[in-house]
Design a protein around this motif. Structure first.
Motif, PDB file in Angstrom:
ATOM      1  N   PHE A 218      25.670   3.522 -41.228  1.00 17.95           N
ATOM      2  CA  PHE A 218      24.283   3.100 -41.013  1.00 17.95           C
ATOM      3  C   PHE A 218      23.318   4.117 -41.626  1.00 17.95           C
ATOM      4  O   PHE A 218      23.426   5.315 -41.383  1.00 17.95           O
ATOM      5  CB  PHE A 218      24.004   2.931 -39.523  1.00 17.95           C
ATOM      6  CG  PHE A 218      24.853   1.875 -38.875  1.00 17.95           C
ATOM      7  CD1 PHE A 218      24.523   0.530 -38.994  1.00 17.95           C
ATOM      8  CD2 PHE A 218      26.002   2.220 -38.179  1.00 17.95           C
ATOM      9  CE1 PHE A 218      25.312  -0.452 -38.419  1.00 17.95           C
ATOM     10  CE2 PHE A 218      26.802   1.240 -37.595  1.00 17.95           C
ATOM     11  CZ  PHE A 218      26.453  -0.092 -37.716  1.00 17.95           C
ATOM     12  N   LEU A 219      22.382   3.608 -42.403  1.00 15.12           N
ATOM     13  CA  LEU A 219      21.479   4.475 -43.155  1.00 15.12           C
ATOM     14  C   LEU A 219      20.200   4.792 -42.392  1.00 15.12           C
ATOM     15  O   LEU A 219      19.657   3.953 -41.659  1.00 15.12           O
ATOM     16  CB  LEU A 219      21.111   3.824 -44.487  1.00 15.12           C
ATOM     17  CG  LEU A 219      22.232   3.610 -45.501  1.00 15.12           C
ATOM     18  CD1 LEU A 219      21.661   3.028 -46.795  1.00 15.12           C
ATOM     19  CD2 LEU A 219      22.994   4.905 -45.787  1.00 15.12           C
ATOM     20  N   ASP A 220      19.733   6.009 -42.598  1.00 16.73           N
ATOM     21  CA  ASP A 220      18.416   6.412 -42.108  1.00 16.73           C
ATOM     22  C   ASP A 220      17.415   6.083 -43.204  1.00 16.73           C
ATOM     23  O   ASP A 220      17.016   6.944 -43.994  1.00 16.73           O
ATOM     24  CB  ASP A 220      18.417   7.909 -41.797  1.00 16.73           C
ATOM     25  CG  ASP A 220      17.020   8.414 -41.398  1.00 16.73           C
ATOM     26  OD1 ASP A 220      16.250   7.612 -40.844  1.00 16.73           O
ATOM     27  OD2 ASP A 220      16.725   9.604 -41.640  1.00 16.73           O
ATOM     28  N   GLY A 221      17.015   4.811 -43.268  1.00 16.93           N
ATOM     29  CA  GLY A 221      16.117   4.373 -44.332  1.00 16.93           C
ATOM     30  C   GLY A 221      14.867   3.709 -43.795  1.00 16.93           C
ATOM     31  O   GLY A 221      14.817   3.285 -42.632  1.00 16.93           O
ATOM     32  N   ARG A 222      13.876   3.619 -44.639  1.00 16.61           N
ATOM     33  CA  ARG A 222      12.637   2.934 -44.264  1.00 16.61           C
ATOM     34  C   ARG A 222      12.826   1.425 -44.406  1.00 16.61           C
ATOM     35  O   ARG A 222      13.552   0.962 -45.287  1.00 16.61           O
ATOM     36  CB  ARG A 222      11.473   3.387 -45.149  1.00 16.61           C
ATOM     37  CG  ARG A 222      11.070   4.843 -44.952  1.00 16.61           C
ATOM     38  CD  ARG A 222       9.896   5.200 -45.844  1.00 16.61           C
ATOM     39  NE  ARG A 222       9.533   6.608 -45.758  1.00 16.61           N
ATOM     40  CZ  ARG A 222       8.680   7.112 -44.870  1.00 16.61           C
ATOM     41  NH1 ARG A 222       8.085   6.297 -44.003  1.00 16.61           N
ATOM     42  NH2 ARG A 222       8.407   8.404 -44.848  1.00 16.61           N
ATOM     43  N   ARG A 231      15.530   4.868 -37.324  1.00 19.18           N
ATOM     44  CA  ARG A 231      15.506   6.258 -36.873  1.00 19.18           C
ATOM     45  C   ARG A 231      14.998   6.348 -35.438  1.00 19.18           C
ATOM     46  O   ARG A 231      15.588   7.048 -34.603  1.00 19.18           O
ATOM     47  CB  ARG A 231      14.627   7.112 -37.787  1.00 19.18           C
ATOM     48  CG  ARG A 231      14.520   8.556 -37.343  1.00 19.18           C
ATOM     49  CD  ARG A 231      13.580   9.362 -38.229  1.00 19.18           C
ATOM     50  NE  ARG A 231      14.101   9.507 -39.586  1.00 19.18           N
ATOM     51  CZ  ARG A 231      13.517  10.274 -40.511  1.00 19.18           C
ATOM     52  NH1 ARG A 231      12.385  10.924 -40.221  1.00 19.18           N
ATOM     53  NH2 ARG A 231      14.034  10.365 -41.719  1.00 19.18           N
ATOM     54  N   TYR A 232      13.930   5.647 -35.153  1.00 19.57           N
ATOM     55  CA  TYR A 232      13.368   5.700 -33.805  1.00 19.57           C
ATOM     56  C   TYR A 232      14.269   4.974 -32.807  1.00 19.57           C
ATOM     57  O   TYR A 232      14.355   5.363 -31.638  1.00 19.57           O
ATOM     58  CB  TYR A 232      11.958   5.116 -33.797  1.00 19.57           C
ATOM     59  CG  TYR A 232      10.995   5.925 -34.633  1.00 19.57           C
ATOM     60  CD1 TYR A 232      10.842   7.294 -34.414  1.00 19.57           C
ATOM     61  CD2 TYR A 232      10.273   5.351 -35.668  1.00 19.57           C
ATOM     62  CE1 TYR A 232       9.989   8.061 -35.199  1.00 19.57           C
ATOM     63  CE2 TYR A 232       9.415   6.102 -36.455  1.00 19.57           C
ATOM     64  CZ  TYR A 232       9.279   7.465 -36.211  1.00 19.57           C
ATOM     65  OH  TYR A 232       8.440   8.221 -36.991  1.00 19.57           O
ATOM     66  N   LEU A 261      19.101  13.176 -35.406  1.00 19.60           N
ATOM     67  CA  LEU A 261      19.406  12.579 -36.703  1.00 19.60           C
ATOM     68  C   LEU A 261      20.899  12.680 -37.023  1.00 19.60           C
ATOM     69  O   LEU A 261      21.405  11.938 -37.877  1.00 19.60           O
ATOM     70  CB  LEU A 261      18.586  13.255 -37.811  1.00 19.60           C
ATOM     71  CG  LEU A 261      17.092  12.920 -37.860  1.00 19.60           C
ATOM     72  CD1 LEU A 261      16.422  13.663 -39.005  1.00 19.60           C
ATOM     73  CD2 LEU A 261      16.879  11.410 -38.012  1.00 19.60           C
ATOM     74  N   CYS A 262      21.597  13.568 -36.341  1.00 20.94           N
ATOM     75  CA  CYS A 262      23.037  13.711 -36.571  1.00 20.94           C
ATOM     76  C   CYS A 262      23.814  12.525 -36.022  1.00 20.94           C
ATOM     77  O   CYS A 262      25.044  12.470 -36.175  1.00 20.94           O
ATOM     78  CB  CYS A 262      23.541  15.016 -35.962  1.00 20.94           C
ATOM     79  SG  CYS A 262      22.916  16.486 -36.828  1.00 20.94           S
ATOM     80  N   ASN A 410      19.200  -9.840 -33.312  1.00 19.37           N
ATOM     81  CA  ASN A 410      18.403  -8.689 -33.656  1.00 19.37           C
ATOM     82  C   ASN A 410      18.457  -7.654 -32.540  1.00 19.37           C
ATOM     83  O   ASN A 410      18.021  -7.895 -31.424  1.00 19.37           O
ATOM     84  CB  ASN A 410      16.957  -9.098 -33.913  1.00 19.37           C
ATOM     85  CG  ASN A 410      16.831  -9.958 -35.164  1.00 19.37           C
ATOM     86  OD1 ASN A 410      17.358  -9.611 -36.205  1.00 19.37           O
ATOM     87  ND2 ASN A 410      16.142 -11.068 -35.059  1.00 19.37           N
ATOM     88  N   LEU A 411      18.997  -6.476 -32.864  1.00 15.85           N
ATOM     89  CA  LEU A 411      19.041  -5.380 -31.904  1.00 15.85           C
ATOM     90  C   LEU A 411      17.851  -4.459 -32.071  1.00 15.85           C
ATOM     91  O   LEU A 411      17.491  -3.717 -31.174  1.00 15.85           O
ATOM     92  CB  LEU A 411      20.339  -4.573 -32.072  1.00 15.85           C
ATOM     93  CG  LEU A 411      21.639  -5.356 -31.827  1.00 15.85           C
ATOM     94  CD1 LEU A 411      22.813  -4.421 -32.029  1.00 15.85           C
ATOM     95  CD2 LEU A 411      21.658  -5.914 -30.410  1.00 15.85           C
ATOM     96  N   ILE A 412      17.266  -4.473 -33.251  1.00 14.45           N
ATOM     97  CA  ILE A 412      16.150  -3.592 -33.557  1.00 14.45           C
ATOM     98  C   ILE A 412      14.858  -4.423 -33.491  1.00 14.45           C
ATOM     99  O   ILE A 412      14.764  -5.474 -34.097  1.00 14.45           O
ATOM    100  CB  ILE A 412      16.294  -2.971 -34.955  1.00 14.45           C
ATOM    101  CG1 ILE A 412      17.736  -2.479 -35.170  1.00 14.45           C
ATOM    102  CG2 ILE A 412      15.321  -1.832 -35.142  1.00 14.45           C
ATOM    103  CD1 ILE A 412      18.234  -1.481 -34.172  1.00 14.45           C
ATOM    104  N   PRO A 413      13.845  -3.947 -32.771  1.00 16.36           N
ATOM    105  CA  PRO A 413      12.600  -4.722 -32.633  1.00 16.36           C
ATOM    106  C   PRO A 413      11.828  -4.829 -33.934  1.00 16.36           C
ATOM    107  O   PRO A 413      12.067  -4.084 -34.860  1.00 16.36           O
ATOM    108  CB  PRO A 413      11.830  -3.930 -31.575  1.00 16.36           C
ATOM    109  CG  PRO A 413      12.352  -2.540 -31.670  1.00 16.36           C
ATOM    110  CD  PRO A 413      13.800  -2.669 -32.042  1.00 16.36           C
TER     111      PRO A 413
END
Length: 413
Positions: A218-222, A231-232, A261-262, A410-413
Motif C-alpha cells: 500500500f502506497l503513501d500517495g496523494r 496517510r491519515y 508512517l512505518c 470503501n474503507l477510506i472516507p
C-alpha cells in the motif's frame, strides 16, 4: 403429415444430442478441476494467557493442513486479509462480523492457489504444512492495547494474536522447519512486512526463511484531490490500536517525527533483512478505489465509469493511473534494484490478491509476464532457480490479465 412428424422427431433428436454432448463436455471439464480442499479451524486456547483476543474478546484461530512426503518439514503461513478499522465506531461494527470475531467465521476454509494441496496447480508448495491465520484485529496483526470505558470493551491485540498462533504451532512442527514462507494477501500482505524478520527468530538458524506480500504494498500517495487520505487513515489505525511499539524499530527510529508512517511498506522495506518478494498489480483495484480515488476525493462520482471499466477511462484518467503505477515502481526500488535476494512481480492487471485464487495463481489462462505465471515466478525466487524480477509494461499491453474488477466496499472516507 408424415413429413412434418418426421421433421419434428429429427429436430428433437438433434436437440437431445446437442444437450447430451454439452452436458458430457461440461462434466468432463469440471471433473478435471482440482477437488476442493476444506480445512478445519483450530482455536488458540492458550491465547487466554496473554490476552490475545479478537476485537470482541473471542479466541483467535487458524487453519492447518499438514504437509507430507518431502514437504513434511516445510511451512507456509498465510495471513488472511480484510481491511482495517480506525475508530471506535468502525471497530465496534467490525467486532460483530467475521473480521472481528471468530464466532462469525466459517469453521472450514477452502485452500486454493498457494494453499492448494494439488501438485498440478501448486507444484512448489502443495505438500508443505500450510496455515491460514484468521484476521480478527483490524490492524494487520500489530495492535497491543485494550479499550474499556466501562460499557464498551474492545481488544486491539493483533501483535499478541500473532505471537499466540506461532506459540501454538511451534510444537506441531514449525519449530523444526527446514523451509518456511510467510505470506499474506491485502491487509495480510501488509502484515508480512511487519512480522517478516520476527518470524525468522522462531525458526532454526539453518532454515531457509522468506516472505511474500500479495497486494499488500500500500502506497503513501496523494489522491486525485492532492490529499494524503491514506496517510491519515493509517495514522488513525496505528494511534487507536497502539501499533507503533510493534513496528520496525529501525524504521520508527529513523522516522522519529512520524513513526506511524512505518506502517506503510515503502518506508519499512529497506529495513527488512529477510529475503522478500513483492507481488502486486500496478493498478491494484483496492488502492485505485481507496487511495488514488477515495469517495472524498471524487464526491460527484466522475471516476465511477473508469473504476468499473478501465476501457471507459478518459486519457486524463489513464495518465493519472500511469502516474500511480510509476509511484509503485519507484517505491519498490529496494527490491528491484538493490536486493540480490528479493523478488518482484508487478503486472498490469486491474486486480487485488492473486496468490489465493487458482485462476490467477497457476492456470492455463492465468496472468503472465514474459510467459511466466505468478506461481512460477514465486517458486523460481524461493528455490533460487532463476532471477525473478518482472515488471509488466503499462496498461493496456497485457492480454493475459483476468480483469475482474470487484465492487469493493470503501474503507477510506
Amino acid at each position: 403429415m408424415i413429413h412434418n412428424s418426421f421433421s419434428v422427431t429429427m429436430n428433437f433428436a438433434v436437440a437431445f444430442a446437442l444437450f447430451y454432448l454439452i452436458t458430457v463436455e461440461s462434466w468432463r471439464v469440471h471433473s478435471q478441476e482440482p477437488k476442493k480442499l476444506y480445512v478445519n479451524m483450530t482455536l488458540v486456547n492458550n491465547a487466554r494467557e496473554t490476552g490475545a483476543f479478537c476485537l470482541d474478546g473471542s479466541l483467535p484461530a487458524y487453519h492447518l493442513d499438514r504437509g507430507f512426503g518431502a514437504g513434511e518439514d516445510n511451512w507456509l503461513l498465510q495471513f488472511e486479509g480484510g481491511g482495517w478499522c480506525n475508530d471506535l465506531k468502525s471497530c465496534l461494527e467490525r467486532a460483530k462480523t467475521r473480521r472481528g470475531s471468530t464466532n462469525y467465521m466459517t469453521k472450514y476454509e477452502t485452500f486454493n492457489g498457494i494453499l492448494s494441496n494439488n501438485a498440478t496447480v501448486n507444484p512448489d508448495f502443495y505438500n508443505w504444512n500450510r496455515v491460514k491465520l484468521r484476521y480478527c484485529d483490524g490492524a494487520s496483526f500489530t495492535g497491543n492495547r485494550v479499550f474499556n470505558n466501562g460499557t464498551t470493551k474492545l481488544y486491539f491485540k493483533g501483535q499478541n494474536i500473532w505471537e499466540a498462533i506461532i506459540a501454538d504451532i511451534l510444537p506441531k512442527g514449525l519449530g523444526k522447519a527446514r523451509k518456511a514462507l510467510l505470506s499474506g494477501c491485502s491487509a495480510g500482505g501488509l502484515a508480512t512486512f511487519h512480522h517478516c524478520d520476527n518470524f525468522t527468530k522462531y525458526l532454526p538458524t539453518n532454515a531457509s526463511v522468506k516472505c511474500l506480500s500479495d497486494a499488500g504494498f500500500f502506497l503513501d500517495g496523494r489522491d486525485v484531490s492532492l490529499n494524503h487520505t491514506m496517510r491519515y487513515f493509517f495514522k488513525s489505525v496505528v494511534t487507536l490500536q497502539g501499533s507503533v511499539q510493534n513496528l520496525n524499530k529501525n524504521c520508527t527510529s529513523a522516522m522519529s517525527s512520524y513513526p506511524d508512517l512505518c506502517f506503510f511498506p515503502q518506508y519499512v522495506l529497506k529495513y527488512i533483512s529477510t529475503p522478500y518478494f513483492i507481488l502486486n498489480s500496478a493498478y491494484d483495484v483496492f488502492q485505485f478505489h481507496n487511495i488514488l480515488v477515495p469517495p472524498s476525493a471524487d464526491p460527484h462520482g466522475h471516476w465511477n465509469h473508469c473504476k468499473k471499466d478501465p476501457a471507459a477511462c478518459t486519457p486524463t484518467e489513464i495518465n493519472t493511473l500511469q502516474g500511480f503505477r510509476l509511484s509503485m515502481i519507484a517505491a519498490s526500488k529496494p527490491i528491484y534494484f538493490y536486493s540480490n535476494r528479493g523478488g518482484i512481480f508487478i503486472n498490469s492487471c486491474f486486480a487485488h490478491c492473486q496468490s489465493e485464487s487458482q485462476d490467477t495463481w497457476s492456470g492455463a489462462d492465468s496472468p503472465r509476464i514474459i510467459n511466466t505465471t505468478i506461481a512460477e515466478a514465486v517458486g523460481d525466487w524461493y528455490f533460487c532457480r532463476n532471477k525473478s524480477k518482472a515488471i509488466d509494461w503499462p496498461y493496456p499491453c497485457d492480454t493475459t490479465c483476468r480483469n475482474l474488477i470487484p465492487v469493493l466496499h470503501n474503507l477510506i472516507p
